[in-house]
Design an enzyme around this catalytic site. Structure first.
Site, PDB file in Angstrom:
ATOM      1  N   HIS A 205       0.868  -1.181   0.000  1.00 37.13           N
ATOM      2  CA  HIS A 205       0.000   0.000   0.000  1.00 37.13           C
ATOM      3  C   HIS A 205       0.894   1.217   0.000  1.00 37.13           C
ATOM      4  CE1 HIS A 205      -3.146   2.805   1.201  1.00 37.13           C
ATOM      5  NE2 HIS A 205      -3.992   1.880   0.796  1.00 37.13           N
TER       6      HIS A 205
ATOM      7  N   ASP B 148      -7.999  -5.395   0.140  1.00 38.58           N
ATOM      8  CA  ASP B 148      -8.485  -6.129  -1.019  1.00 38.58           C
ATOM      9  C   ASP B 148      -8.028  -7.573  -1.052  1.00 38.58           C
ATOM     10  OD1 ASP B 148     -10.055  -4.204  -2.108  1.00 38.58           O
ATOM     11  OD2 ASP B 148      -8.343  -3.160  -2.982  1.00 38.58           O
TER      12      ASP B 148
HETATM   13  N1  ACO Z   1       4.340  -7.583  -4.794  1.00 42.41           N
HETATM   14  C1  ACO Z   1       5.680  -7.606  -4.933  1.00 42.41           C
HETATM   15  N2  ACO Z   1       6.473  -6.515  -4.751  1.00 42.41           N
HETATM   16  C2  ACO Z   1       5.877  -5.371  -4.429  1.00 42.41           C
HETATM   17  C3  ACO Z   1       4.485  -5.261  -4.262  1.00 42.41           C
HETATM   18  C4  ACO Z   1       3.706  -6.425  -4.464  1.00 42.41           C
HETATM   19  N3  ACO Z   1       2.379  -6.379  -4.322  1.00 42.41           N
HETATM   20  N4  ACO Z   1       4.149  -3.989  -3.952  1.00 42.41           N
HETATM   21  C5  ACO Z   1       5.292  -3.306  -3.905  1.00 42.41           C
HETATM   22  N5  ACO Z   1       6.354  -4.132  -4.196  1.00 42.41           N
HETATM   23  C6  ACO Z   1       7.774  -3.783  -4.168  1.00 42.41           C
HETATM   24  C7  ACO Z   1       8.167  -2.936  -5.376  1.00 42.41           C
HETATM   25  O1  ACO Z   1       8.586  -3.755  -6.450  1.00 42.41           O
HETATM   26  C8  ACO Z   1       9.261  -2.097  -4.801  1.00 42.41           C
HETATM   27  O2  ACO Z   1      10.417  -2.905  -4.710  1.00 42.41           O
HETATM   28  P1  ACO Z   1      11.905  -2.239  -4.875  1.00 42.41           P
HETATM   29  O3  ACO Z   1      12.018  -1.261  -3.731  1.00 42.41           O
HETATM   30  O4  ACO Z   1      12.846  -3.395  -4.794  1.00 42.41           O
HETATM   31  O5  ACO Z   1      11.889  -1.575  -6.213  1.00 42.41           O
HETATM   32  C9  ACO Z   1       8.803  -1.811  -3.358  1.00 42.41           C
HETATM   33  O6  ACO Z   1       7.960  -2.948  -3.033  1.00 42.41           O
HETATM   34  C10 ACO Z   1       8.008  -0.523  -3.205  1.00 42.41           C
HETATM   35  O7  ACO Z   1       6.930  -0.555  -4.128  1.00 42.41           O
HETATM   36  P2  ACO Z   1       6.293   0.713  -4.840  1.00 42.41           P
HETATM   37  O8  ACO Z   1       5.760   0.308  -6.185  1.00 42.41           O
HETATM   38  O9  ACO Z   1       7.241   1.863  -4.770  1.00 42.41           O
HETATM   39  O10 ACO Z   1       5.082   1.033  -3.888  1.00 42.41           O
HETATM   40  P3  ACO Z   1       3.924   2.041  -4.215  1.00 42.41           P
HETATM   41  O11 ACO Z   1       3.604   2.728  -2.950  1.00 42.41           O
HETATM   42  O12 ACO Z   1       4.240   2.895  -5.390  1.00 42.41           O
HETATM   43  O13 ACO Z   1       2.726   1.074  -4.673  1.00 42.41           O
HETATM   44  C11 ACO Z   1       0.880  -0.372  -4.614  1.00 42.41           C
HETATM   45  C12 ACO Z   1       1.704   0.668  -3.852  1.00 42.41           C
HETATM   46  C13 ACO Z   1       0.452   0.179  -5.993  1.00 42.41           C
HETATM   47  C14 ACO Z   1      -0.396  -0.649  -3.816  1.00 42.41           C
HETATM   48  C15 ACO Z   1       1.728  -1.658  -4.793  1.00 42.41           C
HETATM   49  O14 ACO Z   1       2.115  -2.144  -3.523  1.00 42.41           O
HETATM   50  C16 ACO Z   1       0.987  -2.738  -5.577  1.00 42.41           C
HETATM   51  O15 ACO Z   1       1.029  -2.737  -6.817  1.00 42.41           O
HETATM   52  N6  ACO Z   1       0.303  -3.691  -4.871  1.00 42.41           N
HETATM   53  C17 ACO Z   1      -0.472  -4.703  -5.535  1.00 42.41           C
HETATM   54  C18 ACO Z   1      -1.808  -4.136  -6.000  1.00 42.41           C
HETATM   55  C19 ACO Z   1      -2.754  -3.870  -4.845  1.00 42.41           C
HETATM   56  O16 ACO Z   1      -2.965  -4.703  -3.978  1.00 42.41           O
HETATM   57  N7  ACO Z   1      -3.389  -2.685  -4.879  1.00 42.41           N
HETATM   58  C20 ACO Z   1      -4.406  -2.302  -3.872  1.00 42.41           C
HETATM   59  C21 ACO Z   1      -3.978  -1.120  -3.074  1.00 42.41           C
HETATM   60  S1  ACO Z   1      -5.132  -0.819  -1.802  1.00 42.41           S
HETATM   61  C22 ACO Z   1      -6.408  -0.030  -2.553  1.00 42.41           C
HETATM   62  O17 ACO Z   1      -6.317   0.635  -3.532  1.00 42.41           O
HETATM   63  C23 ACO Z   1      -7.695  -0.234  -1.929  1.00 42.41           C
END
Ligand code: ACO
Length: 431
Positions: free
Chosen positions: A308, A365
């Site tokens: 998140h 979710d």
């Molecule tokens: N699975 C694997 N790796 C992940 C995940 C994941 N779900 N989420 C983040 N990471 C990793 C990234 O690759 C990144 O790694 P790095 O530092 O080695 O490059 C690190 O964790 C940070 O991730 P960001 O993309 O910078 O996090 P951001 O805050 O931009 O994204 C998000 C948040 C979009 C929710 C992301 O975690 C994601 O795509 N999750 C899966 C989709 C999801 O569940 N969305 C629902 C959100 S809640 C809502 O809207 C109700």
């Protein structure tokens, strides 16, 4: 006490600007940079707005480090246990919990607006039978704007309140029609003798040939899901609603823009993506391999329902919903192999260094889809359910923005990295 400020100095020109710091009730103080461009000729650069407070708000507070979520100061855990979605929507819109008479009045008003214009039903026929419900919902919600355009004065607080009531009242109707069109079922008019959630389930699932008797376990679960999704501060869809609203657009069209944003699988679409992911995993024995793919930077797989932007701790909504998910599956005596995969996936990921070091926890979710599935709601309808709940938050945030004396059109700036100015070349002379 001296007013707090931060001085920003350009080490090339030597010019400085003193920026006031505003301290809210909770959360990080914010640096007010409105004089930055005037004094230094510079903008700030913050892709994804990760460090930018775009507004002042008194509706929702969340602390991602501590896993705290408050609506108008009330902890989500207490609202989830003791309140109802209609009461929470009143709280979001009006700022205080209603007394008994106010709640009755609110409930009555919402009931009185549960119908949609009869012509609106025909909009659905324009969609292909297999259109994604979020595309249908975004379209019909924008279409509602056409019925309330000239009569809605967005600068009149009473009109704004009426708009909030209409949106909260009509969304169950719009969502149920979206589902029934896709399923080839006739549309069902609201039955205002039923309370809000029951009326929604009735419009969704009743058969013209049978009396509809609601399952109380399902009603409780649905009420809980609606409360947990009702608002979440300045997330992507809410910010979209505010941005569209800041252009003085019609509020139903603004909510439609919120629906479009929520659709994305990085946002509300994640609940659908979680189920698809669990189906792809298929068996507990395949989990480790899938987790390895999610960790591999050369593979674009992510663990859906994990991570998140703001929560770097367990999402408090996920904690509540996880328990509700267990209770629901136990009470309905359902054999849910997918739930078993989800629990094992959660266990493995929470013990994995990759997820621990990045503070990636299950979000709301991760579980909501499992509940929807237990309630026999098709996967493609998960995000519309989320939209139904979030419409209360969207409209409360829209109202707050328009009522704020500082309200201006939202207009971010950019760092231009394109071509320098050049002269137009006629097509015949181009290489
Ligand atoms: N699975 C694997 N790796 C992940 C995940 C994941 N779900 N989420 C983040 N990471 C990793 C990234 O690759 C990144 O790694 P790095 O530092 O080695 O490059 C690190 O964790 C940070 O991730 P960001 O993309 O910078 O996090 P951001 O805050 O931009 O994204 C998000 C948040 C979009 C929710 C992301 O975690 C994601 O795509 N999750 C899966 C989709 C999801 O569940 N969305 C629902 C959100 S809640 C809502 O809207 C109700």
């Amino acid at each position: 006490m001296a007013t707090r400020s931060v001085t920003i100095t350009d080490n090339v020109s030597g010019k400085s600007v003193e920026c006031p710091v505003h301290v809210g009730e909770y959360g990080a103080p914010v640096i007010d940079i409105k004089n930055l461009y005037k004094e230094l000729g510079m903008f700030t650069f913050d892709i994804g707005y990760a460090s930018t407070a775009s507004c002042r708000s008194a509706i929702t507070y969340l602390d991602g480090e501590e896993g705290v979520l408050l609506h108008r100061g009330y902890p989500i855990e207490q609202l989830a246990e003791k309140s109802s979605f209609l009461e929470v929507s009143y709280l979001l819109v009006n700022g205080e919990l209603p007394n008994a008479a106010q709640l009755d009045d609110w409930t009555h008003s919402i009931k009185m607006h549960s119908m949609t214009h009869e012509h609106l039903s025909r909009f659905y026929q324009g969609y292909r039978y297999d259109a994604h419900p979020m595309s249908v919902l975004a379209g019909v919600c924008a279409a509602v704007a056409s019925y309330y355009h000239s009569t809605t004065d967005i600068y009149n607080p009473e009109h704004r309140l009426m708009t909030a009531k209409r949106i909260i009242a009509k969304m169950p109707n719009l969502v149920s029609k979206t589902y029934r069109y896709q399923s080839g079922l006739p549309f069902v008019y609201p039955d205002n003798s039923r309370e809000y959630v029951e009326n929604f389930m009735y419009m969704m699932f009743s058969w013209p040939t049978e009396p509809y008797v609601a399952n109380p376990v399902a009603l409780r679960a649905m009420n809980l899901l609606l409360i947990l999704h009702a608002d979440h501060e300045q997330n992507a869809s809410t910010s979209t609603v505010r941005l569209a609203g800041s252009a003085e657009s019609n509020p139903y069209a603004c909510v439609s823009a919120g629906i479009a944003t929520l659709w994305g699988k990085a946002h509300g679409g994640a609940n659908e993506a979680v189920i698809e992911m669990l189906q792809e995993i298929g068996d507990v024995k395949n989990i480790r391999k899938f987790v390895d793919r999610a960790k591999d930077k050369n593979d674009n797989v992510r663990l859906m329902g994990f991570g998140h932007r703001v929560y770097k701790n367990y999402d408090p909504r996920a904690k509540i919903i996880r328990q509700a998910c267990h209770d629901l599956l136990d009470s309905m005596n359902l054999d849910q192999p997918m739930f078993e995969i989800a629990m094992e996936l959660e266990r493995i990921a929470l013990e994995d260094e990759y997820f621990i070091s990045r503070k990636l926890y299950p979000n709301v979710d991760f579980y909501s889809g499992l509940i929807y599935q237990a309630l026999n709601i098709p996967t493609s309808m998960f995000t519309p359910m989320f939209a139904l709940a979030r419409s209360a938050g969207w409209i409360a945030q829209w109202m707050e923005m328009l009522g704020d004396g500082d309200f201006r059109i939202g207009r971010p700036r950019q760092l231009y990295i394109g071509a320098k100015q050049r002269d137009y070349v006629a097509v015949a002379q181009r290489k």
